[in-house]
Design an enzyme around this catalytic site. Structure first.
Site, short mmCIF file in Angstrom:
data_model
loop_
_atom_site.label_atom_id
_atom_site.label_comp_id
_atom_site.label_asym_id
_atom_site.label_seq_id
_atom_site.Cartn_x
_atom_site.Cartn_y
_atom_site.Cartn_z
NE ARG A 161 24.60 52.89 40.62
CZ ARG A 161 23.35 52.81 41.04
NH1 ARG A 161 22.39 53.47 40.43
NH2 ARG A 161 23.03 52.02 42.06
CG HIS A 179 35.53 42.30 38.93
ND1 HIS A 179 35.02 42.01 37.69
CD2 HIS A 179 34.64 41.76 39.82
CE1 HIS A 179 33.90 41.33 37.81
NE2 HIS A 179 33.64 41.17 39.09
NE ARG A 230 21.71 48.90 48.51
CZ ARG A 230 20.78 48.12 48.01
NH1 ARG A 230 19.67 48.66 47.54
NH2 ARG A 230 20.91 46.80 48.01
#
EC number: 2.1.1.148
Lengths: 303, 303, 303, 303
Positions: free
Chosen positions: A224, A215, A112
Site C-alpha cells: 500500500r 510482520h 482485504r
C-alpha cells in the site's frame, strides 16, 4: 478538521498521565501515542497502543530469558539477517493498535488484509458524521491509458472543478436525505439506521480500531505504500511508515532495504543479467521475456 | 528446577527497571511480568509482554478517542454483554506474549491453535537441554474404559514405579546418545543437530514465545482448561487462567460465566427441558436424544 | 513399505469408481488421486481431493460467470501476470487435500505453516505403528561449519553405521516399552495412551490429512523445496511440486519463474548491479553491503 | 433480473458438460452447480465448486485410507459427536466456492468473516453496473426502540413510498454522475475509475468469488442466519443454508441441532434451571442475573 476540541481534550487527557511499566517501551512511539496524524481532508491515524521494540524481535528470535547480553550492533545485524532470509515469526512478536479515520472506499481496500483485528464504528448502531472525502484538485486524474487500474494525467482546472462540484453536491444531498430518513423528530419516517446508511456514498468517512503484528503490517505497507497503490490509501501507508520508523528503527531500515526498495528478479531476468554482466548483447527477443516483462526489467536495471 | 540462577538474574534485571509509558497498564499484570510460574516438573509460563486491559476492550467496542467518560460499572456491563452475545472483536484488541517451557508432546497439542504467533527454540540450530517430563506417580493412570481418549484409574504404586523406571531409563539413554551423536570432540561423529534430535522422545522439554490475542486465548483456555483436556496441557491452561484473571478481571469473570462454566443445550435438550419445567415426565426414549446425549444431558442438569 | 495390502485395496476401490461431475476437473490430478507417492523409508503423500484448475484461477480473477471466451494463451498470460505482481487471491481459489505420512520431527516443522487445515492421527485415541524413519547412510551428515542450522559433509561409512545402530536400537527399545506400557493383557500396566506416547522418539511416523489453498501451498513449497530446507521435509515438498505441476501447469511454471527460481535484490544489490552494468568496478567495500551479503550477491550474479 | 441472457448461456454451457472424476461427489450439490439462486432484487448466490461430502468429514476424522468399512449410520453418529463436542477440524476438510452478487453494505458486513478467500470485482479496473438494491416496501422498518442495532415496526405505506423515492432518485443521480465522470467520449472529463466510484452509494451491487471451508461457513451461517442479523444479509445466509443442507445433510442436521437451534446457558442460568427443576421458586432477584439476562433466560426456557 480531523479531530474535534472534545476529542482533542480526550487525547490530551490520555497523554497527561504517564504510568510505570516493566514492559519494553519504545521512546519513539511514546511520542506518537494518541496524537492524530492528519491524512487526507478529514482522516487521521492514531497510535492507540503498541507491544515490543527492536530488542523484542531479537529476544523472540533467540527465545531468551531477558534482553540477553547481546549488543545493539548484534541486534541490528540479527534483524537484517532475519528480514533478508524471510524469517518472519520474530517480527510477529511486535504488535500495534491504530485508530484510523478513513473514507469507506479506502476501508474496503484496507480490510482485504485479513490477518489483523478490526473494530469498526457501527452504522447499524450509530449515526455517521457528515464528513466526506473531497479530493484536492491536484489529485484528480484521468483514467490511465497504460495501466487499466490506475490514474494517468492530472485533470485540467476546469475539469477538476466540474468533478468537485458533482462530488460535493451528491455527498451533500445524500447526507441530507440520510439525516432526514433517520430523523427522530415528530412526523419523520424514523427509518432504521442499518437501512438508511445504504444511501451514503463511498467517500463518507468511517473509523476503526485496527490491530496488527509487525510482520503483517510490513506486508500491508509494501503493497500500500507502493507507487502502484491508489493515492488515497498510499497516504495512510506513508503516515504509518513514519510511525514504524520511529517505533522499530532497525526493522524499518531492513524493510526498506530488503522489501520496499528490493526488486524480485525472475529466472529469465537473472539469466539476462548474468549475460549482460559478461558483456553479451541481450534483447527482448533473445531474453525469453514477454514485451511487458522486458519493459519492467529495463525499468528496474536503469533504476 | 525450571529456571537457572543465570536466567533468574536476567528476570530480576528486567523487573528492576520500571519505565514510563503512556499506554494502558494493568497493575495485576505488572506483578506477573517476567516471573516464571512453575508448571509440571521443569516447565513454566512467563508473561513477557501484554497490550491492553478491561478498559481497552470497551474503548475498541466504542471506537472511542479516549477512555471516555464511561464508569467502571458501565465497562463491566458492556464486557458481559459483548461476551454473552459473541461479539468477539473487542476482545481481540488485547494481546499477551508468553514464554513457555513445555514437553514436546504438549507443544504438539498446543500448536494446533493456529491463530497465534510462535517462535520456538530451534533444535536445528541449538542443543536441547537434558530435561524430560517425568510424571508424578499420582498422575499416572490407566487408559480410560469409558472414554477412548482419556485416562481412567490412577495406577497402583507398583505399576507407577515400573512406568517411571522405563520413562527415566529411556529418556536418559536417548539423551546420552543424542549428546554422543552431536559431540564435537575429537573422534566423535559430529552428526548434524537437525538429524540427532530425531532420537529424542516426546517428553523432552522445548520452549517458545507464544503471542495471542485475548479472544483466541480464551478459546484456547476453554478447550484446554476443560476437564476433558489432557492433564499435562490443562495445568498450563490453569496457570494462564490465573494470569488472565489478574490482567482483565471483568473479561475473565464474563468468560467463566458465559463460556467456561456455560452449557450448550441442543434443540432436543431445550425441548426436554421445557417439557420438564411444565412438569412432564421426560425419558431418553421420548426425548429424541441418543443414549449418550441423554447421559450428557442428565449430567448437566443434575450439576 | 509405506502402504499395506489392505490400504492398497482401499485405494484401488476408490480409483475403480469414477463418477460424473459438473465441476472443473484436472486430468493431470485425476491420475494422482489416492495413489501413495513414496517419500523417505515409510512415508508417502496421497492426493485425497482437489478443487479447481488453471482456468479456475482466471475465472476468479475475472469474477466471471462461466469459463468465458478467453483463450488458453490468454489464461497463461493472465496467470503469469498475477504471479509476477503478487496478486495472490486468485491462487487461493484452488485447494488441495493431501494425506501425508511423515516422521514427527518433520511434522513439527510442517505444522508451522498455519494457513491450512489439519487432522492428525490421534495418539491419545489410537496406537501408533512401529515405524521409524531411519535415514539412508548417504543422508547422514555432519553439522555444517558455515551454516549453524544445516548439514555439512556426509559421514564416513563407519560413522554412519554407528549412528544408524544407535537410532535403530533406541527406536526399537522405545517402541517395545511403549507397547508394553499400553498392553491390555492380563498383568500389564495398561497405561493411558496419551501418557505412553511420551516415550516415543521424534523419528516415529505419524500421519495427517492436510488441506491448503494453492497460494499458501506455493508459499510452503518455496520455503520447503528450497536448498536450505532440511532434506527430510524437502523430499515431501519435491513430491508435492511434481503433483502441482500436473494439476495447474501454468501456475506452476509461473511459480518456478517468479518465485522458486527468482532472486530478491536489495536496494544495495540493485545499486551495485546498475553500477556494474555501467562498467564500474564494484567491490564489497564500496557496495554498502556486509561481507555476508556481498557473498550472497556474488553467489546469485554468478549463477 | 439477476442474470443476463449471456450469463445464463455461460451457465448453461457449464452445466451441459459433465466430466468424469474419481473425487467424492455430492449429488445434491451437483444439482446446484452454477445456477444462480436469486436473493434480494438483483443479487444471487451461485455454487461454483465444492470439495467433499459427509463421508469426507468422517474420513478425515479417522485419517483413513479409503472410505473405510464404516456404515452410513456410523457416519451420521460420528458427525453428530464431532459437532456436539466442538471437534471442528474434520468439518474444515470440506470446502465451497460461491459466486455472490450483493449490495456493498452487505458485502461490508460479510467480509468481516476473515477466514475465507475472496476475489471481488474491481471498481478500479472495471465499470460497475447500474444496479442498486431498493428494498421491497414490506422490508422498510423503523429504528428499533428496544435494540439499538435493529429494526422495529414496518413503515406505513406512505412513509415507505417516501423512503423509496429518495433511495431511487439518489441512486439514479449518483450513477448518472458516475457514468458521466468516467465517460470516455470526446469532451468528457474521463476521470479515473478508482476515483469516480467514490460517488456511488452503498446499495450498489458488487460481486465476488468467496471460498470457505465448511466449519467457517457454519460459523458464518450461525451468526448471519440468526434472527438478530440484518435482513439483507440473512437472506443470503438462508439461501446458503438450503445449499448446505443438500451438500452435507448429516452435518447440516447436526448444525441445526447443536448450533443454530442450541442455547448457551450461563453459570447463573444453569443454577436457576437446576433450582427450578427441583421445584424451587426462582426470580430475577435471587437468580444472580441482570434484568436483561433474566429476560433472555425467560425467552429461551419458554421457547
Amino acid at each position: 478538521m480531523p479531530v474535534t476540541p472534545d476529542q482533542q481534550a480526550e487525547i490530551d487527557a490520555e497523554r497527561a498521565n504517564p504510568r510505570q511499566t516493566l514492559r519494553a517501551t519504545s521512546p519513539g512511539m511514546e511520542q506518537h501515542l494518541y496524537t492524530a496524524i492528519p491524512v487526507l481532508d478529514h482522516g487521521f491515524v492514531r497510535v492507540v497502543d503498541y507491544m515490543g521494540d527492536d530488542a523484542a524481535i531479537c529476544q523472540a528470535a533467540r527465545v531468551s530469558y531477558g534482553k540477553g547480553t547481546k549488543s545493539v550492533q548484534n541486534d541490528e545485524g540479527l534483524i537484517r539477517y532475519l528480514m533478508r532470509h524471510w524469517h518472519s515469526t520474530p517480527f510477529e512478536m511486535c504488535e500495534i493498535k491504530l485508530h484510523v479515520k478513513l473514507p469507506v472506499f479506502v476501508a474496503r481496500q484496507w480490510i482485504r488484509h485479513r490477518t489483523a483485528n478490526v473494530n469498526e464504528y457501527s452504522a447499524r448502531y450509530s449515526i455517521l458524521d457528515r464528513e466526506f472525502y473531497i479530493p484536492a484538485p491536484e489529485h484528480l486524474a484521468a483514467q490511465s491509458v497504460v495501466n487499466n487500474q490506475g490514474r494517468g494525467d492530472t485533470l485540467s482546472g476546469e475539469d477538476a472543478a466540474k468533478v468537485l462540484e458533482i462530488l460535493k453536491a451528491d455527498s451533500s444531498r445524500a447526507y441530507d436525505h440520510y439525516a432526514e430518513l433517520i430523523s427522530e423528530e415528530e412526523g419523520s419516517v424514523g427509518l432504521a439506521r442499518e437501512l438508511a446508511r445504504m444511501n451514503l456514498p463511498a467517500n463518507i468517512y468511517t473509523q476503526w480500531y485496527w490491530k496488527v503484528d509487525l510482520h503483517n503490517l510490513l506486508h500491508f505497507l509494501r503493497l500500500r505504500a507502493d507507487a502502484h497503490a491508489q493515492y488515497e490509501i498510499r497516504v495512510y501507508a506513508d503516515a504509518i511508515c513514519n510511525v514504524v520508523a520511529d517505533w522499530v528503527p532497525f526493522a524499518f531500515k531492513a524493510f526498506e532495504d530488503y522489501r520496499m526498495g528490493a526488486v524480485s528478479m525472475s529466472v529469465q531476468m537473472m539469466d539476462s543479467l548474468r549475460r549482460m554482466l559478461k558483456g553479451e548483447e541481450v534483447t527482448q527477443e533473445n531474453s525469453g521475456m514477454s514485451a511487458r516483462e522486458w519493459r519492467e526489467f529495463m525499468g528496474v536495471i536503469e533504476g
